[in-house]
Every structure is written in C-alpha cells, then in structure tokens.
Design a protein around this motif. Sequence first.
Motif, PDB file in Angstrom:
ATOM      1  N   UNK A 102       0.891  -1.244   0.060  1.00  0.00           N
ATOM      2  CA  UNK A 102      -0.057  -0.021  -0.073  1.00  0.00           C
ATOM      3  C   UNK A 102       0.895   1.416   0.012  1.00  0.00           C
ATOM      4  N   UNK A 103       2.037   1.220   0.733  1.00  0.00           N
ATOM      5  CA  UNK A 103       2.788   2.367   0.727  1.00  0.00           C
ATOM      6  C   UNK A 103       3.404   2.543  -0.288  1.00  0.00           C
ATOM      7  N   UNK A 104       4.030   1.621  -0.956  1.00  0.00           N
ATOM      8  CA  UNK A 104       4.507   1.819  -2.499  1.00  0.00           C
ATOM      9  C   UNK A 104       3.605   2.281  -3.416  1.00  0.00           C
ATOM     10  N   UNK A 108       3.919   5.885  -5.524  1.00  0.00           N
ATOM     11  CA  UNK A 108       3.834   5.801  -7.146  1.00  0.00           C
ATOM     12  C   UNK A 108       2.599   6.773  -7.443  1.00  0.00           C
ATOM     13  N   UNK A 109       1.639   6.866  -6.867  1.00  0.00           N
ATOM     14  CA  UNK A 109       0.540   7.626  -6.819  1.00  0.00           C
ATOM     15  C   UNK A 109       0.773   9.227  -6.771  1.00  0.00           C
ATOM     16  N   UNK A 110       1.561   9.265  -5.505  1.00  0.00           N
ATOM     17  CA  UNK A 110       2.074  10.818  -5.190  1.00  0.00           C
ATOM     18  C   UNK A 110       3.003  11.191  -6.487  1.00  0.00           C
ATOM     19  N   UNK A 173      -6.331   5.191   0.120  1.00  0.00           N
ATOM     20  CA  UNK A 173      -5.124   4.347   0.348  1.00  0.00           C
ATOM     21  C   UNK A 173      -4.770   4.773   1.862  1.00  0.00           C
ATOM     22  N   UNK A 174      -4.734   5.921   2.268  1.00  0.00           N
ATOM     23  CA  UNK A 174      -4.309   6.292   3.560  1.00  0.00           C
ATOM     24  C   UNK A 174      -5.332   5.625   4.697  1.00  0.00           C
ATOM     25  N   UNK A 175      -6.750   5.639   4.455  1.00  0.00           N
ATOM     26  CA  UNK A 175      -7.416   5.049   4.981  1.00  0.00           C
ATOM     27  C   UNK A 175      -7.299   3.526   5.282  1.00  0.00           C
ATOM     28  N   UNK A 176      -7.051   2.839   4.128  1.00  0.00           N
ATOM     29  CA  UNK A 176      -6.600   1.520   4.047  1.00  0.00           C
ATOM     30  C   UNK A 176      -5.319   1.205   4.624  1.00  0.00           C
ATOM     31  N   UNK A 177      -4.630   2.040   4.619  1.00  0.00           N
ATOM     32  CA  UNK A 177      -3.050   1.806   5.434  1.00  0.00           C
ATOM     33  C   UNK A 177      -3.195   1.886   6.821  1.00  0.00           C
TER      34      UNK A 177
END
Lengths: 220, 103, 564
Positions: A102-104, A108-110, A173-177
């Motif tokens: 998720x972090x990776x 990449x999204x950022x 993604x932040x929520x998921x993380x």
Amino acid sequence: MSDAAHNSLVAHQFDDARQQQEAATVGMWTFLITEIMFFGGLILAYMIYRNQFAESFHAASRVLDVWVGCFNTCVLLVSSLTMALGVRAAQMGDRKKLVLFIIVTMIFGAAFLGVKAYEYSEKFEHHLVPGPTFHFHGVPGHEHAPNAEIFFSLYFAMTGVHALHMIVGLGLMTWLLRKSIKGAFNKDYYNPVEICGLYWHFVDIVWIFLYPLLYLIDRS
Amino acid sequence: MSDHSEHHIVPLKVYFLVFSALMILLFVTVGVAMVNLGPFNIYVAMSIAIIKAVLVVLYFMHVRYSTKLTMVVAAAGFLWLVFLLGITILDYTSRSWIPGSYQ
Amino acid sequence: MDTTSTVERVSATGIISDTIRTNFLNADYGIKSWLLTKDHKRIAILYLISITVFFMIGGAFAAMIRMELITPEADVFTSEAYNKVFTTHGIMMVFFFLIPSIPATLGNFLVPVMVGARDLAFPRINLLSWYIYVIGGLFTLTALVLGGVDTGWTFYTPYSSTYSNGYVMLTGIGIFITGFSSILTGLNFIVTVHKMRAPGLGWFRLPLFVWANYAASLIMVLGTPVVAIGIVMIALERGLGLGIFDPRLGGDPVLFQHIFWFYSHPAVYIMILPGMGVVSEIMACFSRRHIFGYKFIAFSSLGIAIIGFLVWGHHMFVSGQSSYAGIVFSLFTFIVAVPSAIKVFNWTATMHKGRIVYSTPMMYALGFIGLFLVGGLTGLFCASLGVDIHIHDTYFIVAHFHYVMVGGSVMAYLGGIHFWWPKMTGRMYPEGWGRFSALLVFVGFNLTFFPQFIAGYLGMPRRYHVYPPEFQIYNVLSSGGALVLGIGFTIPLIYLFWSLKYGEKAGPNPWRAAGLEWETTSPPPTFNFDYQPVVDHEPYNYSEIDARSSATVSTHSVQEEQHV
C-alpha cells in the motif's frame, strides 16, 4: 453457516461472509461503471472536437511532452501492479507485505501527481491555460491552430478530473493503510482492500486512455 | 468455516506477465504514434488502449475469476459508453451527408 | 438476536401477533436515532419528509406561473423574473421531487421487505444518500434565495455557460451533488435485488414493484454520471474559464445537448417506471387477480430502461442535429412506446373478470392508466419528425410531459403512499377524504393540462409569459384547473398527517394483499421480519388469498424449518 450471524465481521444485513464479499464487489463495480460514464462525457466532447478541429488539436498536442506522459503512465502501471500485489498479500493474510505494497502504491500515486503538477506549472508559464492569458503560437511545422484553446480546456478538464480521482484514491489508500497497520484484515476478511484496489485500477485505466488521446495524436 | 471459492489467489507469475505486457504495449503505442498512419493512428492507439484496459480488468481487477454478475456489470458499463459515443458520433458524421446542414 | 423461540412460537400458532410490540418507529427515540439511523425504513421516512418540502416549493412556483399566465400581458413578473420562476419550478420538480420520489421513499421502505431481507445491501450508504440529497438541495435553495437561475431546467449552453447572470454554478453544484444521491440509491437497489433475495424468491417470484425499481436503478446508475459531467463542464467554464462550449472558441451547443439529454431522457423513465411498479401492485390487489402477463411486464420494464437510452435525440430534432440521426431517434422512440403499451394492456386485462374495489389507491391507479395513456400517445405525436417541427417548444410539449409526469408519476406516487400508508405507519387514512382528493386531483389535472394541448397545437410557445390574446381562454382554464389541482394535493397532506395520531390502527394486512411486506406487522419491526421468510409460491396469489377465510390474518404458510 449460523456462526456467521455472530461473526462481527459480517454486517447484520448479510447472511454470511461470502454474500457480503460478493455484494461489496458488485457494489464497487456498479460504482465504477458510473465513473466510466462520467469520464465518457469528457471523452465524447474530446472526440467530437478533435474530429472537428483536427489541425488545431494536432498542433496543440505536440506541446505536451510525450516522454513525461510516458513516464507517468509507467508510474501508474507500476502502482497498479503493487496494488494487485497488495490485495494478494491480504488474501494470504500477510499483513507486513500488505502494508508495504500500500505504501509503495501511494508513493507511485503521489509521484504521478507530482509530475502532473510540474506539467501544469509549465502550461501556466507558457500561457497555455485557457482564459484571458491564453496564447498559443503553434509549434514548428504546425503554426495554424485557431482552436487550440479548446484542446487545452479539454486537457485541463480531463487530466484535472482524473487527478481529482487520484487524490481521492490516495485518501482511500491512507484509510486502508491505517486499517491494515491496525490488523483489521485477514485472509477471511479483506473486502475493503479488494474494493479500494478496484477503484485504483480503474483510475489507472482512465489514464491508459487519456495518455494516447491527449499526448499521442500524431508525433511523426 | 469460510468458503474459499471467491478467494482465488492469482499466481505471481500471472501478475508479472500482465505487467510486462502492459509496459510493452505502452512503448508500442508511443512508437506507433511516431509513424504517420494518417487516419489510422487513432484506431491503432485506441485498440492498444482497449487491450491494455482489458488486461487490467481481467487480471488486476480479478474479473476473470469473479462471478458472472461482476462480468456483466463491467461489460454493461463499457457497452453504455459505446451507446453514448457511437450514437452521438452518428449525428456528427451524418451531418455532412445533407447539403447545407449545420456543422 | 435469538430467533429460535420466535420461530417456534410463530410456527405453532401460524398467526403473527401484532399487539404492542417493538416496531421500527418506536424501537428508539430521539433525533439522533433518526439522523444516524441505518434502518432503510427510517431513511425512507426522512426522504418522504424532504421530498414533500421540495414538492411544495416546486408547486409554489407552478402557482406563480399559472398566476402570471392568466392574462396575456406581463403583470406579475418581468421577463427575467419569469425565466427564473419556470426554471426553479422545473429544477425543483425534476431533480428534487420526481427522480427520488418513489424509489427513495416507497422503494427504500419496501424493496428490502419485498425481497425478504433485513435491510438494503449497504445501509450506511443509504443514509449517506439522504444526506447528499439534503446538502444538494440546500445548495440549490441557497442559489434560489440569492437570486435564482434563468436558464430553464435544461440549462442549455452557451447561455448557461457564458452569458447568463444567474447563479448557474451554485445551482449546478447542488444538482451535481444530489445526482450522487440518485446513483447511490440505484447502486444499493441493484446489489440488494441481485444478492439478498430470500430463499425460494427467484426473479420471477418478485413483485413487479421490485422489477420496476431495479430497472429504474439501472438508469440511475448508467445515466446520471453523464449529466454530472455536463454540469462539471459548465462549472469549469464559468468558474475557471475552461471554454468547452464557448462559441468564441468554436464550442458546439449541440454537443452539450447530447450530453444533457443522454441522461435527461432516461431520467423520465426513472420517474415513470417505479410508478408503473406501484400501479401493478395496486391493480392486482384491487382487482383481486393475479397480474396479467407478469413476465411481459417484468421484461417491459427492462426493455424501457434499455431502449430509453437510445432515444435522447428526440429532444433535439430542431436543434441542428442531422436528420439521419433524427430518423434513428424517432424510430427508437416509437419502439420504446411498445413496452409501455404492453403494460397498459396487461393492467387492463388484469381487471377483466376481477372484483374491482374502488379504494383510494385504485382510484389513483385507474387515473394513472387513463392519463398515462394520453401522455404516452401524445408522446408519439412529438416523436414524429414532421409533427415535432410544429409543436416543439410549444405548450403541446408541456402538456405531453405533464400528463406523463403528473398524471402518471405523481398519481402513482400518491396511490402508492396511500396503499402502503398502513404498512409504514400502522394507521389508516380516512378513506372518504382519500377518494374525494383522488377525484379532485384527476379533475383538476385535466382542467389544468388539457387546454394546454390545444394552446400548444395552435402555436402558443412555452416559457413565454406574454402571449397573443387568442390563447387567453386556454390559459384561464388551465390556471383554474391548477387551483383545483393544488387543493387536491393539499388535502392528503392534511389528512395523512392527521392520521398519524388519529387514524384507525391498521393490522398487518388491511387490504388482504399479496406480498412479503403484508406478512409482517404494521409497522414492521426494525429488521423487517421476526423469522427468515421463505417463499414457496407465486406472486399475486389472490385467488388463494380470497379462498381462505378472512378471519385468518396470516396469508401464507411459513416454512422456516424447511430450507429450499
């Protein structure tokens, strides 16, 4: 089967985990087809005008940097891969790998958004933002472009709406993380990972179309 | 006791194969754009994009391993896009068939 | 929840006792329990209250229109103000009343019960959809209060995108937001109907009301996003100067119309299909017969939903669209009338040899059939290319769509509200007043809108508040009718409210109707059933129901222990 009713991971309206999981997947896909139609309107506008103002679109498109766009496409494709690997990690109950992927994916999204911001700032500098400051001289070999401003309106509208979706994706993604770190998912329950993944892949697919449409009109 | 039929785990190999295909197709698209094919450029570019999208949908989004309902929903979305684009384009292209019409 | 003892108790007696017990209304008290509820029935009530407010606002603006049109001169409003009045009427009625009306109130309340589920697939998303609806409504009302919008509810470009001085962006944002409410409702229904039907409840045992809402949900999900992006494009143009429809840059106004009508035509099927679902339920119950041609009606609903997406250009015959495209759109429009006609024939056949009960819901349903027929047939006039050239943008069109939207959808909505009122509230409304209002609505409606067909045919344009004096007689009749219609709508508001406290208490099945919703208490408990419903018979089994003695409250044998 009746255990499911007492399983706190199965919401009260569902009979069992499988029904819940299938409902979540179908639900997210139903939402994604609304997104297909949403972007579809922009693609329609683009296709009609591109046909009508072929020369102007051809010239205007050449201002966009093919390789920067290509890099960005690669970035998103990699992020899709890492997202899929993240879902796989959740399926296998591997919390550490899930968090890592998720972090990776987020990085990449950022990165994609960063590159986009750079591209936008370039457009501002070169007076390519539609409005009173717009001024397009054409590119060498393609100077006649009376309707270039509409190209750029669509460019900003399409990539802008896409970027907004990316930002929402990063939020998801932040929520998921957070939830992954807390250990909310295991190999029997990972619906949110799966459906956030679906959303992420979809936003990637939109870019898969946007890139050739906007950047690759004709570079011969 | 949980049911594992919906939890089909896609082998790593498949993911990497699909990813490679996507990257290769990306460079093919860029390459083809550098060649002047006249009116065919757009068709080739869109065809490649469609193939890439299908790969993502089937493998990354697991539609290949999902229920028929999921496949129908996904397909319906793309079909409706075809309705929107197709019929509207029908309007624009057929305008020139009538002399003196608004274009 | 301990279900075992309850199941045994019900099996032994076969009767569901409905003395003082917990139902969804008294399960919890306090404003928080309503505003944070996940219960689809409470959310339905929240919607019911909100859309009634918007209906009243839209109705007030209709009254203003009719007031101005009594005389040929402009004596009440200036041109700009009048433009704002009819725009507001249209926006309020289309986006904030008609589209959500049946699905968000009756649909939300009944679909889970009718499929035998405890709730919709996504209860929190259901609540979110209501909040989104309210927030969107507030945005639009703010725009209204600040000065309103004068583009017409269709906000065509380039007027809306470039030249209008009204609050286009704010209104557009409000409609955009509310569109998500529609999408989420549709999404919820689709997943619920596919995934959460009770054991034994195959697709062809579902009530036609469910089929109708399912078909409408397909439209909500596939169509709404397109008008959403159209609004976004206008907002980008007005707010950020990204000229997509600006004629100075080469923008094409017809492109906007394609994007707009791609949704807005199917939207009218969102408005009518659930109404047709209500009519199917009412017709069967008050003819005491199984619905004629069940599968034909079910497939017709789907057919209308799908073909309805292929006809949008019939709003654009005279806009500069190619005639070839016009021919295609005209043809598909004629085709889409066929499934609607099939339904009308089937409802009529349902009544044949039935024992008709002229209850209030039945009166609304019968009114629906007559008025929808007129509206639908005049739609064919509009669909004919040659005729449309003369009647486009005249009052003929206005009359046509009011016949289907008010004579059709609103009548069906009122019929449904009355039919399921005892189920939702546990109270009966006063039947005498109910029938009287239904009659008043029917008479008032025809008086309001029939003269408009004539005025339009003779050439009176729509959206004009100044007109040649020879049209005055039709306008006076119409405005008189509107007064009667308004009274007809107001009376139910009063007695329905009254009935909440003083109405006769209703049992689980006051109409002796078929359907799972009538097999639970009135009002239902929070999770709809105290047992897991299992369906082992065909829908609309009225002959069976009437054959049993009327003393028995329960209308179908419950076989909880046998899993299908």
